[in-house]
Enzyme design. Sequence first.
Site, PDB file in Angstrom:
ATOM      1  N   ARG A  68       0.815  -1.278  -0.128  1.00  0.00           N
ATOM      2  CA  ARG A  68      -0.096  -0.009  -0.099  1.00  0.00           C
ATOM      3  C   ARG A  68       0.921   1.290   0.082  1.00  0.00           C
ATOM      4  O   ARG A  68       0.474   2.339  -0.559  1.00  0.00           O
ATOM      5  CB  ARG A  68      -0.833  -0.116   1.223  1.00  0.00           C
ATOM      6  CG  ARG A  68      -2.126  -1.025   1.240  1.00  0.00           C
ATOM      7  CD  ARG A  68      -3.151  -1.034   2.194  1.00  0.00           C
ATOM      8  NE  ARG A  68      -4.320  -1.500   1.911  1.00  0.00           N
ATOM      9  CZ  ARG A  68      -5.333  -1.648   2.854  1.00  0.00           C
ATOM     10  NH1 ARG A  68      -5.193  -1.394   3.991  1.00  0.00           N
ATOM     11  NH2 ARG A  68      -6.501  -2.121   2.421  1.00  0.00           N
TER      12      ARG A  68
ATOM     13  N   LYS B 107     -16.391 -17.276   5.617  1.00  0.00           N
ATOM     14  CA  LYS B 107     -17.957 -17.131   5.784  1.00  0.00           C
ATOM     15  C   LYS B 107     -18.814 -16.711   4.574  1.00  0.00           C
ATOM     16  O   LYS B 107     -18.275 -15.859   3.778  1.00  0.00           O
ATOM     17  CB  LYS B 107     -17.969 -16.046   6.807  1.00  0.00           C
ATOM     18  CG  LYS B 107     -17.560 -16.257   8.343  1.00  0.00           C
ATOM     19  CD  LYS B 107     -17.949 -15.328   9.327  1.00  0.00           C
ATOM     20  CE  LYS B 107     -17.539 -15.449  10.627  1.00  0.00           C
ATOM     21  NZ  LYS B 107     -17.636 -14.283  11.166  1.00  0.00           N
TER      22      LYS B 107
ATOM     23  N   GLY C 224      -6.791  -9.122   1.248  1.00  0.00           N
ATOM     24  CA  GLY C 224      -5.515  -9.150   1.761  1.00  0.00           C
ATOM     25  C   GLY C 224      -4.904 -10.575   1.582  1.00  0.00           C
ATOM     26  O   GLY C 224      -3.881 -10.897   1.288  1.00  0.00           O
TER      27      GLY C 224
ATOM     28  N   GLY D  44     -12.260  -4.538   1.869  1.00  0.00           N
ATOM     29  CA  GLY D  44     -13.695  -4.289   1.855  1.00  0.00           C
ATOM     30  C   GLY D  44     -14.190  -3.237   0.972  1.00  0.00           C
ATOM     31  O   GLY D  44     -15.299  -3.505   0.445  1.00  0.00           O
TER      32      GLY D  44
HETATM   33  C1  3PG Z   1      -8.789  -1.869   5.311  1.00  0.00           C
HETATM   34  O1  3PG Z   1      -7.454  -2.492   5.554  1.00  0.00           O
HETATM   35  O2  3PG Z   1      -9.381  -2.851   4.584  1.00  0.00           O
HETATM   36  C2  3PG Z   1      -8.887  -0.574   5.077  1.00  0.00           C
HETATM   37  O3  3PG Z   1      -7.622   0.186   5.360  1.00  0.00           O
HETATM   38  C3  3PG Z   1      -9.874  -0.033   5.867  1.00  0.00           C
HETATM   39  O4  3PG Z   1      -9.908  -0.466   7.234  1.00  0.00           O
HETATM   40  P1  3PG Z   1     -10.972  -0.257   8.154  1.00  0.00           P
HETATM   41  O5  3PG Z   1     -11.869  -1.636   7.921  1.00  0.00           O
HETATM   42  O6  3PG Z   1     -10.679  -0.203   9.490  1.00  0.00           O
HETATM   43  O7  3PG Z   1     -11.910   0.745   7.743  1.00  0.00           O
END
Ligand code: 3PG
Length: 390
Positions: free
Chosen positions: A34, A197, A349, A372
Amino acid sequence: MQNLKSLNVSGKRVLVRVDYNVPVSGGVVQDDTRVTASLPTIRALLEAGARNVILMSHFGRPKNGPEEKYSLKPVAPVLEGVLGQPVTFIAGTADSDETLAAVQALPEGAVALLENVRFSAGEEKNDADLNGRLARLGDAFVLDAFGSAHRAHSSVSGVAGLLPHAGGLLLEAEVTALGKLLNNPEHPYVVIIGGAKVSDKLLVIENLLPTVDRMLIGGGMAYTFVKAQGGKIGKSIHEDDFLDKARELLAKYGEKIVLPTDTLAGDAFSAEANTRVVPTADIPDDWEGMDIGPDSQKAFAQALEGAKTVFWNGPMGVFEFDKFASGTNAIARAVADLGAGTYSVIGGGDSVSAINKSGQADRVSHISTGGGASLELLEGKALPGVEAMK
Ligand code: 3PG
Ligand code: MG
């Protein structure tokens, strides 16, 4: 989306929201993907004559103000290394007057990194007062944090309302790359979904199923589908609340959905578990599915052959234990082996770290920095950060 070219940054202080929410262990950054991904925007701003580039990000989920373990400080030397120029770390909270003074004192051409913006209470509430305090730090705002673009937070969308703004190069590249999976993808289109899940991925599964030609479902979530079909899944992870949903999807899209037929089961959830390969629908009572089996690896690779568009999110098994990483690694290889004729995208990830570990990352078309955020985009949702850049 307003892009960088549309923003006048010459001689300006540019506040840039990046996503440096990177894995850190023992104060050391474990994966700099990142950080590296933010370089094109930083360089473009410096080349366009920005007076300063002021980077802000969240890190982890602190709930009660500043806390050492959530400090962004360990990221500064990593950024310095990849950028090849000094980075000033400003240790006060992003909204403090001390931070404002430190920003105003930066020499021309300096790049600075602010402390974790979630140390300020209003960040996640998109607090108007915080928006104003953050807006003092720049003459213009750039959103390059694709990984956070699904958060309607102060530093993502709130501050954008107060400053001339544009989406950065990473944000633009991500939205374009993931957008191709939604708008007129080339067929055959194959999606591979994994992870523990069904509930985490259900909206993506439902949004993509009508469009795709095949959906390969692996990982823990596969056992919910197998149980829904009447299979015996032993102690495998599953969600009883989603059995009806799984049945509904199987009834409607059964010809598109490919489930693992065999499973590498373990006699414990452990890196040292004893293992055996069993049919996914006939797992012995005291055993649990930990990875897709060898037949399924072959079948999944075959189902990928000839695909023109591929999206992969989520591991095929408990890949953090070496014994159960083979299914996930096989998928990483199979996706990479499709070559340049296939438009292949990997998000999330775990799948990203699997492809990075396999050494095949440069053989896929796009690796998303968003977990997300990439899922919400593929669910068909508008992302608040992207909307704010329109
Ligand atoms: C992530 O790693 O998915 C993003 O940086 C968002 O992080 P968060 O879910 O804590 O908002
Ligand atoms: Mg706008």
